[in-house]
Design an enzyme around this catalytic site. Structure first.
Site, PDB file in Angstrom:
ATOM      1  N   ARG A 102       6.038   4.351  -0.678  1.00  0.00           N
ATOM      2  CA  ARG A 102       7.187   3.738   0.020  1.00  0.00           C
ATOM      3  C   ARG A 102       8.402   3.937  -0.877  1.00  0.00           C
ATOM      4  NH1 ARG A 102       7.602  -1.983   3.094  1.00  0.00           N
ATOM      5  NH2 ARG A 102       6.602  -0.614   4.612  1.00  0.00           N
ATOM      6  N   HIS A 129       9.126   5.891   9.319  1.00  0.00           N
ATOM      7  CA  HIS A 129       8.009   4.960   9.079  1.00  0.00           C
ATOM      8  C   HIS A 129       6.843   5.373   9.995  1.00  0.00           C
ATOM      9  CE1 HIS A 129       5.880   1.614   7.641  1.00  0.00           C
ATOM     10  NE2 HIS A 129       6.587   0.602   8.113  1.00  0.00           N
ATOM     11  N   GLN A 132       3.723   3.026  10.861  1.00  0.00           N
ATOM     12  CA  GLN A 132       4.065   1.967  11.810  1.00  0.00           C
ATOM     13  C   GLN A 132       4.239   2.537  13.215  1.00  0.00           C
ATOM     14  OE1 GLN A 132       4.639  -1.564  11.053  1.00  0.00           O
ATOM     15  NE2 GLN A 132       4.343  -1.543  13.265  1.00  0.00           N
ATOM     16  N   ASP A 224      13.957  -4.003  15.626  1.00  0.00           N
ATOM     17  CA  ASP A 224      13.719  -4.073  14.179  1.00  0.00           C
ATOM     18  C   ASP A 224      14.918  -4.782  13.561  1.00  0.00           C
ATOM     19  OD1 ASP A 224      12.779  -3.621  11.592  1.00  0.00           O
ATOM     20  OD2 ASP A 224      13.319  -1.486  11.556  1.00  0.00           O
ATOM     21  N   CYS A 264       8.114  -4.233  14.260  1.00  0.00           N
ATOM     22  CA  CYS A 264       7.290  -3.823  13.105  1.00  0.00           C
ATOM     23  C   CYS A 264       7.077  -4.970  12.119  1.00  0.00           C
ATOM     24  CB  CYS A 264       7.936  -2.633  12.408  1.00  0.00           C
ATOM     25  SG  CYS A 264       9.650  -2.916  11.912  1.00  0.00           S
ATOM     26  N   ARG A 292      -2.216  -1.995  12.042  1.00  0.00           N
ATOM     27  CA  ARG A 292      -1.876  -1.160  10.879  1.00  0.00           C
ATOM     28  C   ARG A 292      -3.144  -0.853  10.093  1.00  0.00           C
ATOM     29  NH1 ARG A 292       3.292  -1.334   8.629  1.00  0.00           N
ATOM     30  NH2 ARG A 292       2.454   0.237   7.227  1.00  0.00           N
TER      31      ARG A 292
HETATM   32  N1  NVA Z   1      13.728  -0.885   9.038  1.00  0.00           N
HETATM   33  C1  NVA Z   1      13.002  -1.791   8.179  1.00  0.00           C
HETATM   34  C2  NVA Z   1      11.531  -1.690   8.422  1.00  0.00           C
HETATM   35  C3  NVA Z   1      10.683  -2.607   7.588  1.00  0.00           C
HETATM   36  C4  NVA Z   1       9.221  -2.441   7.841  1.00  0.00           C
HETATM   37  C5  NVA Z   1      13.350  -1.494   6.728  1.00  0.00           C
HETATM   38  O1  NVA Z   1      13.382  -0.324   6.359  1.00  0.00           O
HETATM   39  O2  NVA Z   1      13.575  -2.440   5.970  1.00  0.00           O
HETATM   40  N1   CP Z   2       6.064  -3.278   9.006  1.00  0.00           N
HETATM   41  C1   CP Z   2       5.957  -3.091   7.685  1.00  0.00           C
HETATM   42  O1   CP Z   2       5.899  -1.967   7.180  1.00  0.00           O
HETATM   43  O2   CP Z   2       5.898  -4.238   6.951  1.00  0.00           O
HETATM   44  P1   CP Z   2       5.969  -4.395   5.375  1.00  0.00           P
HETATM   45  O3   CP Z   2       7.383  -4.066   4.954  1.00  0.00           O
HETATM   46  O4   CP Z   2       5.602  -5.819   5.117  1.00  0.00           O
HETATM   47  O5   CP Z   2       4.998  -3.429   4.741  1.00  0.00           O
END
Ligand code: NVA
Ligand code: CP
Length: 306
Positions: A102, A129, A132, A224, A264, A292
């Site tokens: 990540r 992502h 997800q 989101d 998500c 997930r």
């Molecule tokens: N768009 C959000 C998704 C989190 C799972 C982010 O990148 O923070």
């Molecule tokens: N939806 C998702 O990826 O959640 P986290 O940021 O908690 O991993």
């Protein structure tokens, strides 16, 4: 054989997505059949950003498949002190059987794949992502069965999440309509690529600024957060700019009666979604979160299984 990765849903064919969903369904129904699938294997999990679902579901998933997962916060490993991604990839490839990462820059996961010699899974970047997005369509398939000809609406920020949803829609035969505020549109590179995929698949993509138009005829409404990780300092401005883009009962009423709500997570109730919708009868957010685990176990078995 070339090392295979999961960097973007764009890289998968519709039949690969269908096979992955079949495997995820079987793993979910009969987890005891897969308890040795990755025995003796180790997944490194590099995190430059926070996570609840991704960290826990990958770690638990590896354990349930007979393998082991290592949490590698960029705060603790030398990557966070300037060691290059290419050196990190080459070193970790000597110890590990796979990496889930990540990151902020999408280029970092591309570089891990380019310089490493083991499968790389994108666990969210600023751009995409995919784990997800795949899970979301798997969840919709559980609800509706065959998704061909159905429509999903995304209302909110043109961010990593919607880019992966755009790529996923054509793989399952769904149309997708996106409504963002002006100035917060999807990245045009990803939108163009997704449009090419949609044209080849015979599905449609519309992108505009009208939430009510986007949700018309939709089987699912997705949103989101308005400020993603890394955009914290823009959060106040975004609250003003996203006025009118909340998914609430009124907006849900514009979709099909059987429509479900997806997010998500993490969610900000009262901002991008009302509490009545997030916790209401149409919401499938916790099924989504659970899935997930099952979908990612299928991804890990597909990429790392012998
Ligand atoms: N768009 C959000 C998704 C989190 C799972 C982010 O990148 O923070
Ligand atoms: N939806 C998702 O990826 O959640 P986290 O940021 O908690 O991993």
């Amino acid at each position: 054989m070339a090392v295979r990765h999961l960097l973007s849903i764009h890289d998968l064919s519709a039949s690969e997505v269908a096979s992955l969903f079949d495997l995820a369904k079987d793993i979910k129904a009969k987890p005891s059949r897969y308890t040795s699938s990755l025995s003796g294997q180790t997944l490194g999990m590099i995190f430059q950003k926070s996570s609840t679902r991704t960290r826990v579901s990958f770690e638990v998933g590896m354990f349930q498949l007979g393998g082991h997962a290592l949490f590698l916060s960029s705060r603790d490993i030398q990557l966070g002190r300037g060691e290059t991604v290419s050196d990190t990839a080459q070193v970790l490839s000597r110890y590990l059987d796979g990496i889930m990462a990540r990151t902020f820059a999408h280029q970092d996961v591309l570089d891990l794949a380019a310089f490493g010699t083991i499968p790389i899974v994108n666990g969210l970047t600023d751009d995409l992502h995919p784990c997800q997005g795949l899970t979301d369509y798997f969840t919709l398939q559980e609800v509706f069965g065959d998704l061909a000809g159905r429509k999903i609406a995304y209302v909110g920020d043109g961010n990593n999440m919607v880019h992966s949803l755009l790529f996923g829609a054509s793989k399952v035969g769904m149309d997708i309509a996106v409504a963002t505020p002006k100035g917060y549109e999807c990245n045009s590179h990803y939108l163009d690529l997704a449009r090419q995929d949609a044209m080849a698949a015979g599905t449609s993509i519309t992108a505009g600024h009208d939430p009510a138009a986007a949700v018309e005829g939709a089987s699912a409404i997705y949103t989101d957060v308005w400020a993603s990780m890394g955009q914290e300092e823009e959060a106040k401005q975004r609250l003003r700019d996203f006025d009118g883009f909340q998914v609430n009962r009124n907006l849900m009423a514009g979709a099909l009666p059987e429509a479900v709500f997806l997010h998500c997570l993490p969610a900000h109730r009262g901002e991008e979604v009302s509490a009545a919708v997030a916790d209401g009868p149409q919401s499938r957010i916790f099924d989504e979160a659970e899935n997930r685990l099952h979908v990612q176990k299928a991804i890990l078995v597909s990429l790392m299984g012998k």
